[in-house]
Write an enzyme that holds these catalytic residues in place. Structure first.
Site, short mmCIF file in Angstrom:
data_model
loop_
_atom_site.label_atom_id
_atom_site.label_comp_id
_atom_site.label_asym_id
_atom_site.label_seq_id
_atom_site.Cartn_x
_atom_site.Cartn_y
_atom_site.Cartn_z
N GLY A 81 -4.87 6.24 -8.19
CA GLY A 81 -5.79 5.04 -8.08
C GLY A 81 -6.79 5.16 -7.33
N PHE A 141 -12.16 1.69 -0.05
CA PHE A 141 -12.10 2.71 0.91
C PHE A 141 -11.81 3.92 0.51
CE2 PHE A 141 -11.45 -1.49 3.21
CZ PHE A 141 -12.66 -1.89 3.14
N ASP A 163 -3.17 -9.55 2.43
CA ASP A 163 -3.60 -9.22 1.15
C ASP A 163 -2.29 -9.10 0.51
OD1 ASP A 163 -5.49 -8.64 -0.98
OD2 ASP A 163 -5.68 -6.87 -0.37
#
Length: 661
Positions: free
Chosen positions: A349, A353, A467
């Site tokens: 993935g 960052f 998150d």
């Protein structure tokens, strides 16, 4: 009508409209606080009268006007502001367009605020005049601006310009509360800036609002060629092209006015610089010759110790955070070999960052390696955050940190590998979803709940994830749910209940309303995110989709509508109706609705959620209208875009709409 609720706290719709050019006029429309107004209500009648009067009155009053019409609960307060460099004709034209959009989109709502490039208009059922409310917003064009070539010199100039204009608008031109100007960066490059406040607030509050907006502007755009931040009482903007009409800019600063150095000063400076460089090179050479492997390990340990040190605890400064002795420090060469030198074939993935790679250690153990950006300050902060948090957290339903590495500018975090990837792959993939039985689904739900309970109440540190979403819930080989990605998590003191931040980070659709609109977050923010995931899992639908197209319903509104009408079975995935215990699934739907209540006080804590999931004998309270259930989705322009951020899990990449303000 609730007169005490603040505008930002009740915000239920934000629609951003733009076109794909950095200097295009930005427009933003918000409607909030109930959608029950009808054309026959007295409030609606008063609203029409007020909006019709604002354009002409504002243009005659030199660009700013506020008024109210009606009495009691039917009173409507209104305010209009034109940009300080706009003439009366353009002011009136802009406000006429704005009022038309408001009546088209927000006529059923008690509160609205609309920004156009040249004007803004606002109305409310409460008296908001003379009250400074800051909730800065980034128009999507900010992310489209190019990066500047010399960010240090550029940033120094535009920050100086905007700070000077803020003082000008607040104190020197306090009658208009507007200032525009320019500053020369080079012979070919000039920065143009503009700041403005509404004229109902005093100068010191105007300066406070502008300072907050400039803080957000620095966060988003300090290295870009332009940027904008808008709020209810102020807005700031800078560009490399002239966008304002101010005939007499308040600040001009050309290169010729900069102080010139004397020749002898330059000569001395050059000589001293050369000597310093030579001395520095000599020192580096000697140190490299003498440095042993032991020194190298110590250096690395010192870096890890620094990374794991706390940034700040305003209450006690007493957190006993992770130290490098608690971590397994892995050799960079070993990790390179395990990931085939971070080859694309092993890439799992891509995140904002950094990237995630699959690796295999010499003993055959599979790992996931998060490789954070070498040059990103935010990447280092995420690295530090995960070291601080995950290394001290040990729970079956949290992803396990195996080790880390900091060598040659690399910042690497090594986790256990999750072969079944993330939960969103199963929720939203019809083929994989068909293979899920109810026992597995229920265990996943319970696992997420137990993981959050550990973070909130049972761990050594009190953690708010901030998150939580399906792509951040990973599944091991036995389909056990494990919460991951703590780069945005925050530590709470024992006596803290709520924290406020001006920089909202996370993913739209999973953020609680008080966090998205006011920057307030608590354990109940994670409860809201859990409720959204629960509703997505039992329905098979994404929360950021649109259901019942004729009503433009979000998933939460859709669930609430069917629940009120007694049509809960229509909300469930058809696969569940065929093979799953309906009573248990409907109980989970009810728990999900309880978790997404508008007021955080009405949401259960995670200890209660775990108990309710474990025992079907405990009766559930009736849910109230959930957050965002009153939202109206409006389409004003087919060229509108939404801000996107790419979030990487340890197993796959996912693109999600996010807010980072």
């Amino acid at each position: 009508m609730n007169k005490d609720a603040t505008f930002s706290a009740t915000l239920s719709l934000t629609l951003v409209l733009s076109v794909l050019t950095p200097v295009s006029p930005y427009r933003l429309l918000t409607c909030c606080n109930t959608d029950n107004l009808t054309a026959t209500s007295q409030f609606y009648h008063n609203l029409q009268i007020l909006l019709e009067s604002l354009p002409s009155n504002t243009s005659l009053a030199n660009g700013y006007f506020h008024d109210h019409i009606g009495d009691g609960n039917d009173r409507v307060y209104g305010q209009a502001l034109c940009r300080g460099d706009v003439n009366r004709k353009d002011c009136m034209k802009c406000l006429e367009n704005a009022t038309q959009q408001v009546m088209n989109m927000c006529k059923r709502y008690e509160d609205s605020i609309t920004w156009f490039d040249l004007c803004q208009i606002r109305y409310s059922s409460r008296n908001f005049t003379s009250m400074m409310e800051y909730a800065g917003k980034y128009p999507p064009q900010n992310s489209l601006r190019k990066s500047v070539k010399n960010p240090n010199k550029f940033g120094e100039k535009w920050i100086y310009l905007m700070d000077t204009l803020s003082v000008e608008a607040a104190f020197k031109n306090s009658k208009a509360m507007f200032a525009a100007g320019e500053i020369r960066v080079s012979e070919k490059e000039t920065i143009y800036g503009l700041v403005q406040c509404t004229r109902d607030i005093p100068p010191n509050q105007c300066k406070t609002c502008l300072d907050s907006a400039l803080g957000d502007l620095k966060t988003c755009c300090s290295k870009r060629e332009g940027g904008t931040v808008i709020s209810a009482n102020c807005n700031v903007r800078f560009e490399l092209s002239l966008f304002h009409n101010a005939s007499n800019p308040q600040l001009t600063w050309s290169v010729s006015k900069e102080r010139k150095w004397k020749k002898w000063i330059i000569v001395v400076a050059c000589v001293l610089s050369a000597l310093a460089i030579l001395i520095g090179l000599g020192v580096v050479y000697v140190r490299r010759k003498k440095r042993s492997r032991k020194d190298e390990v110590r250096s690395q340990s010192a870096l890890l110790h620094h990374a794991a040190s706390p940034t700040r605890n305003v209450k006690t400064n007493s957190f006993a955070l992770v130290s490098y002795e608690e971590l397994t420090v892995m050799n960079l060469a070993t990790i390179r070999a395990a990931t085939d030198n971070f080859s694309d074939s092993n890439k799992l993935g891509q995140g904002g960052f950094g990237s995630v790679y699959k690796g295999t250690l010499p003993d055959g153990k599979e790992i996931a390696v998060k490789r954070l950006s070498m040059k990103s300050w935010q990447g280092f902060e995420e690295f530090k955050n995960e070291l601080v948090l995950i290394a001290k957290l040990q729970h079956r339903n949290l992803v396990r940190l195996l080790g880390c590495s900091m060598e040659e500018e690399e910042k690497l975090l090594i986790y256990e590998f999750m072969p079944n990837k993330s939960l969103d792959n199963f929720i939203f993939d019809s083929e994989k979803r068909s293979k899920l039985d109810w026992k597995t689904c229920y265990n996943i739900i319970s696992g997420i709940a137990r993981g959050l309970l550990y973070l909130h109440e049972d761990s050594r540190l009190r953690i708010i994830h901030r998150d939580l979403k399906p792509s951040n819930v990973l599944l091991d080989s036995e389909m056990v749910a494990k919460i991951s990605d703590f780069g945005m998590a925050r530590i709470f003191c024992d006596d803290q209940n709520t924290v406020n931040t001006q920089r909202v980070v996370g993913t739209y659709g999973y953020m609680a309303p008080e966090y998205a609109m006011e920057g307030l977050f608590s354990t109940k923010s994670d409860v809201f995110s859990f409720g959204v995931i629960l509703l997505e899992l039992i329905s098979g639908k994404r929360n950021n989709g649109s259901y019942l197209k004729e009503h433009s319903l979000t998933l939460i509104r859709y669930a609430w509508k069917l629940w009120k009408e007694g049509k809960e079975l229509e909300f469930l995935d058809p696969l569940m109706l065929e093979s799953y215990p309906i009573d248990e699934v409907l109980r989970c739907m009810k728990i999900g609705l309880l978790c997404v209540q508008q007021d955080p006080i009405d949401r259960p804590n995670m200890s209660s959620v775990v108990v309710l999931l474990a025992s079907g004998a405990i009766s559930l309270p009736q849910p109230r209208q959930p957050a965002f259930a009153r939202a109206q989705v409006a389409q004003m322009d087919h060229s509108s875009i939404t801000t996107q951020s790419v979030n990487a899990s340890l197993t796959n990449s996912s693109i999600s709409t996010s807010v980072s303000q």
